[in-house]
Design a protein around this motif. Structure first.
Motif, mmCIF file in Angstrom:
data_model
loop_
_atom_site.group_PDB
_atom_site.id
_atom_site.type_symbol
_atom_site.label_atom_id
_atom_site.label_comp_id
_atom_site.label_asym_id
_atom_site.label_seq_id
_atom_site.Cartn_x
_atom_site.Cartn_y
_atom_site.Cartn_z
ATOM 1 N N ALA A 94 0.829 -1.202 0.000
ATOM 2 C CA ALA A 94 0.000 0.000 0.000
ATOM 3 C C ALA A 94 0.865 1.254 0.000
ATOM 4 O O ALA A 94 0.586 2.226 -0.710
ATOM 5 C CB ALA A 94 -0.939 -0.002 1.209
ATOM 6 N N SER A 95 1.940 1.246 0.775
ATOM 7 C CA SER A 95 2.831 2.400 0.820
ATOM 8 C C SER A 95 3.555 2.586 -0.505
ATOM 9 O O SER A 95 3.786 3.719 -0.954
ATOM 10 C CB SER A 95 3.851 2.239 1.953
ATOM 11 N N ALA A 96 3.921 1.484 -1.162
ATOM 12 C CA ALA A 96 4.548 1.585 -2.482
ATOM 13 C C ALA A 96 3.599 2.256 -3.467
ATOM 14 O O ALA A 96 4.011 3.099 -4.280
ATOM 15 C CB ALA A 96 4.949 0.202 -2.980
ATOM 16 N N MET B 13 1.117 4.369 -2.722
ATOM 17 C CA MET B 13 0.919 5.768 -2.351
ATOM 18 C C MET B 13 2.150 6.620 -2.648
ATOM 19 O O MET B 13 2.051 7.844 -2.803
ATOM 20 C CB MET B 13 0.555 5.867 -0.870
ATOM 21 N N SER B 14 3.323 5.982 -2.755
ATOM 22 C CA SER B 14 4.543 6.724 -3.069
ATOM 23 C C SER B 14 4.730 6.914 -4.569
ATOM 24 O O SER B 14 5.705 7.535 -5.003
ATOM 25 C CB SER B 14 5.765 6.003 -2.496
ATOM 26 N N GLY B 15 3.813 6.349 -5.367
ATOM 27 C CA GLY B 15 3.861 6.565 -6.806
ATOM 28 C C GLY B 15 4.474 5.457 -7.622
ATOM 29 O O GLY B 15 4.724 5.631 -8.815
ATOM 30 N N ARG B 16 4.697 4.309 -7.022
ATOM 31 C CA ARG B 16 5.271 3.214 -7.797
ATOM 32 C C ARG B 16 4.290 2.778 -8.887
ATOM 33 O O ARG B 16 3.091 2.615 -8.638
ATOM 34 C CB ARG B 16 5.590 2.025 -6.893
ATOM 35 N N ARG B 17 4.818 2.533 -10.099
ATOM 36 C CA ARG B 17 4.011 2.061 -11.217
ATOM 37 C C ARG B 17 4.621 0.834 -11.886
ATOM 38 O O ARG B 17 3.946 0.164 -12.671
ATOM 39 C CB ARG B 17 3.853 3.169 -12.261
ATOM 40 N N GLU B 18 5.883 0.545 -11.591
ATOM 41 C CA GLU B 18 6.554 -0.588 -12.231
ATOM 42 C C GLU B 18 6.055 -1.914 -11.651
ATOM 43 O O GLU B 18 5.766 -2.011 -10.456
ATOM 44 C CB GLU B 18 8.065 -0.493 -12.037
ATOM 45 N N LEU C 88 -4.375 -14.063 1.324
ATOM 46 C CA LEU C 88 -4.224 -12.959 2.262
ATOM 47 C C LEU C 88 -4.373 -11.617 1.560
ATOM 48 O O LEU C 88 -5.129 -10.738 2.005
ATOM 49 C CB LEU C 88 -2.863 -13.043 2.952
ATOM 50 N N LEU C 89 -3.675 -11.435 0.459
ATOM 51 C CA LEU C 89 -3.726 -10.166 -0.260
ATOM 52 C C LEU C 89 -5.107 -9.913 -0.847
ATOM 53 O O LEU C 89 -5.601 -8.773 -0.831
ATOM 54 C CB LEU C 89 -2.665 -10.136 -1.357
ATOM 55 N N ASP C 90 -5.737 -10.948 -1.375
ATOM 56 C CA ASP C 90 -7.089 -10.785 -1.924
ATOM 57 C C ASP C 90 -8.054 -10.298 -0.852
ATOM 58 O O ASP C 90 -8.903 -9.427 -1.097
ATOM 59 C CB ASP C 90 -7.587 -12.105 -2.520
ATOM 60 N N ALA C 91 -7.923 -10.853 0.353
ATOM 61 C CA ALA C 91 -8.813 -10.459 1.448
ATOM 62 C C ALA C 91 -8.584 -9.002 1.843
ATOM 63 O O ALA C 91 -9.531 -8.241 2.072
ATOM 64 C CB ALA C 91 -8.610 -11.376 2.646
ATOM 65 N N VAL C 92 -7.325 -8.603 1.912
ATOM 66 C CA VAL C 92 -7.008 -7.219 2.285
ATOM 67 C C VAL C 92 -7.487 -6.250 1.213
ATOM 68 O O VAL C 92 -8.079 -5.198 1.509
ATOM 69 C CB VAL C 92 -5.495 -7.064 2.523
ATOM 70 N N ILE C 93 -7.249 -6.594 -0.035
ATOM 71 C CA ILE C 93 -7.678 -5.726 -1.134
ATOM 72 C C ILE C 93 -9.194 -5.566 -1.135
ATOM 73 O O ILE C 93 -9.730 -4.456 -1.308
ATOM 74 C CB ILE C 93 -7.178 -6.298 -2.480
ATOM 75 N N LEU D 134 -8.098 -1.552 -1.106
ATOM 76 C CA LEU D 134 -6.722 -1.252 -1.481
ATOM 77 C C LEU D 134 -6.587 -1.285 -3.005
ATOM 78 O O LEU D 134 -6.981 -2.248 -3.658
ATOM 79 C CB LEU D 134 -5.766 -2.276 -0.850
ATOM 80 N N HIS D 135 -6.034 -0.216 -3.566
ATOM 81 C CA HIS D 135 -5.790 -0.153 -5.010
ATOM 82 C C HIS D 135 -4.291 -0.131 -5.247
ATOM 83 O O HIS D 135 -3.583 0.732 -4.723
ATOM 84 C CB HIS D 135 -6.424 1.095 -5.627
ATOM 85 N N LEU D 136 -3.818 -1.069 -6.044
ATOM 86 C CA LEU D 136 -2.402 -1.134 -6.392
ATOM 87 C C LEU D 136 -2.240 -0.743 -7.859
ATOM 88 O O LEU D 136 -2.696 -1.473 -8.751
ATOM 89 C CB LEU D 136 -1.848 -2.541 -6.160
ATOM 90 N N PRO D 137 -1.617 0.409 -8.141
ATOM 91 C CA PRO D 137 -1.472 0.881 -9.516
ATOM 92 C C PRO D 137 -0.328 0.216 -10.279
ATOM 93 O O PRO D 137 0.055 0.684 -11.343
ATOM 94 C CB PRO D 137 -1.201 2.383 -9.335
#
Length: 381
Positions: free
Chosen positions: A98-100, A102-107, A120-125, A130-133
Motif C-alpha cells: 500500500a505504501s509503495a 501511495m509513493s507513486g510506484r508504477r513498475e 491474504l492479499l485478496d482479502a485485504v484488497i 486497497l488499489h495497487l497501480p
C-alpha cells in the motif's frame, strides 16, 4: 556483489531492539557504479545508491517502518520472496504494498510466495479497498516446484549484463517453509584494444559495436567478429536465505558453492529441549544454534549469519550473565562451528563478494567473502 541489510531479526514477536523478520538484498554491479565502498561513505551521493535493484526476503509487521531508517526505496524493489505464511514473516506485506502505491510506484513487482499469500492479499484488497497501480507478477512456490522444466528456479534479468537466479528448497517447519538461493551473475565484456590496434583497426564507433556483441564491417571491407575482440568475464555471488527450519540438512545441496548462509538460530539447545519437554504435543520446529552450527561445519559453509532469535535472548553479549543473551547463542555456535560467524541485529549490513575480481574492485582482500559494514541507521544519518 550482494549487500544484505537486516530489517528484522526477532522470532515470533518484536522486542524493543529487534523487529520481526525481514531481509533486504541489494544487487550491486561494481562494473557499472564504481567503488561501492566509496559511494557508501559519500553520504551526499544518494543517486546511485537509490537506483540499485533490491530484493526483500520476508516482510514481518513493521518492515516498512524499518525501511525508513535506510536508503532503500520501494521504487527500486524488484522482488519480494516470502518463506512461509507465519505472521512474523508476512503480516507487513499488505502495508508495504500500500505504501509503495501511495509513493507513486508504477513498475511491476515480482512476488514469489506460497499460494496462501495470494488469499491474504485478496482479502485485504477486498475488505480495505486497497488499489495497487502496479502489476504484481505472483509466482506461487507450489507451482514452481511442480514444474517439470526449470523447476524451482526463477530468473530475474536486471539488465543485459546482470541477472539473478532464485532457486527454492523445501524446509521443515510447522507449516510449509522454504529457503531461497540467490545467485547473482554479472557478465563483463572487455574489449581487447591491443589486438584491435595490432590489426590496424583504429578507435571508432566500430569499437563500441564490437563490445556490444555486434559483428561489423570496416570501410575497407573486412568483417570483424565480436567474439575475436571481446573477452567475457563472468562473476557470481550466491547467498542462501532460509525460512524457519528445524532440519538444516535440507539445505545440503543448496549451500554447495554458496558464499553465505543466513539461517534461523531461534534458541540454544538447552532452551529448545526444555520447550519440547514441557509440551510434548507441540514442537516449535526451529533450529538451535548448536544444530545449525554443527550442520554448517559438517558441510563446509564458510560464512554463516544467524538470525530470528527468540525474544527471551537480550541483545547484549555477556557470557557470565544469567539472563539469556547473544553470548549464549554465540558460544554454543562457536563450540561446533569454526567458520566465520555473525549474529545479526536489526539494521546490520554485510557485503557478500562472490568472486576475487569483484572483491578487488571494492577494495577487499581474498581473506573472506563476507564483510560486516556496520548499521544502516548509522549510514543513513
Amino acid at each position: 556483489m550482494l549487500k544484505l541489510t537486516f530489517l528484522g531479526t526477532s522470532a515470533g514477536v518484536p522486542t524493543k531492539q529487534r523487529n520481526v523478520t525481514a531481509l533486504a538484498i541489494e544487487c550491486l554491479n561494481p562494473y557499472l557504479i564504481g567503488s561501492i565502498r566509496q559511494q557508501d561513505k559519500n553520504k551526499s551521493n544518494n543517486k546511485n545508491s537509490k537506483s540499485r535493484p533490491w530484493l526483500l526476503i520476508d516482510c514481518g509487521e513493521g518492515t516498512q517502518h524499518q525501511l525508513l531508517h535506510t536508503k532503500l526505496s520501494l521504487h527500486q524493489l524488484a522482488v519480494i520472496c516470502i518463506t512461509h505464511v507465519h505472521g512474523d514473516h508476512c503480516y507487513g506485506l499488505p502495508g508495504l504494498l500500500a505504501s509503495a502505491a501511495m509513493s507513486g510506484r508504477r513498475e511491476p513487482l515480482t512476488l514469489i510466495a506460497p499460494k496462501a499469500i495470494a488469499t491474504l492479499l485478496d482479502a485485504v484488497i477486498l475488505t480495505t479497498e486497497l488499489h495497487l497501480p502496479f502489476a504484481i507478477n505472483f509466482m506461487t512456490i507450489e507451482d514452481l516446484l511442480s514444474e517439470p522444466i526449470n523447476q524451482n528456479k526463477v530468473t530475474i534479468r536486471l539488465d543485459n549484463q546482470h541477472q539473478l537466479e532464485i532457486d527454492i528448497t523445501p524446509l521443515s517447519h510447522r507449516v510449509a517453509s522454504y529457503g531461497f538461493g540467490i545467485t547473482q551473475t554479472i557478465t563483463r565484456r572487455s574489449l581487447n584494444t591491443d589486438k584491435l590496434i595490432a590489426d590496424s583497426i583504429q578507435a571508432s564507433a566500430l569499437w563500441g559495436k564490437l563490445q556490444q556483441g555486434e559483428d561489423v564491417m570496416t570501410d575497407d571491407g573486412r568483417m570483424l567478429r565480436s567474439v575475436d575482440y571481446v573477452d567475457n568475464e563472468i562473476s557470481q555471488t550466491r547467498a542462501v536465505i532460509a525460512g524457519d527450519n528445524d532440519t538444516p540438512e535440507r539445505l545440503k545441496a543448496a549451500v554447495v558453492g554458496a558464499d553465505v548462509l543466513v539461517h534461523e538460530a531461534t534458541y540454544t539447545s538447552d532452551v529448545l529441549a526444555k520447550i519440547q519437554a514441557k509440551n510434548p504435543d507441540f514442537d516449535p520446529m526451529h533450529s538451535s544454534a548448536q544444530l545449525l552450527g554443527r550442520f554448517a561445519e559438517q558441510v563446509g559453509v564458510r560464512n554463516l549469519i544467524m538470525t530470528h532469535f527468540s525474544a527471551r535472548y537480550q541483545s547484549f553479549d555477556n557470557p557470565t550473565s544469567s539472563t539469556p543473551n547473544m553470548a549464549h547463542i554465540r558460544l554454543e555456535s562457536e563450540s561446533v562451528y569454526q567458520g566465520n560467524l555473525w549474529l545479526a541485529h536489526d539494521f546490520a549490513q554485510y557485503m557478500v563478494n562472490g568472486s576475487a575480481d569483484l572483491a578487488d574492485l571494492a577494495g577487499e582482500t581474498e581473506s573472506g567473502s563476507v564483510q560486516y559494514l556496520g548499521s544502516a541507521r548509522d549510514h543513513n544519518n
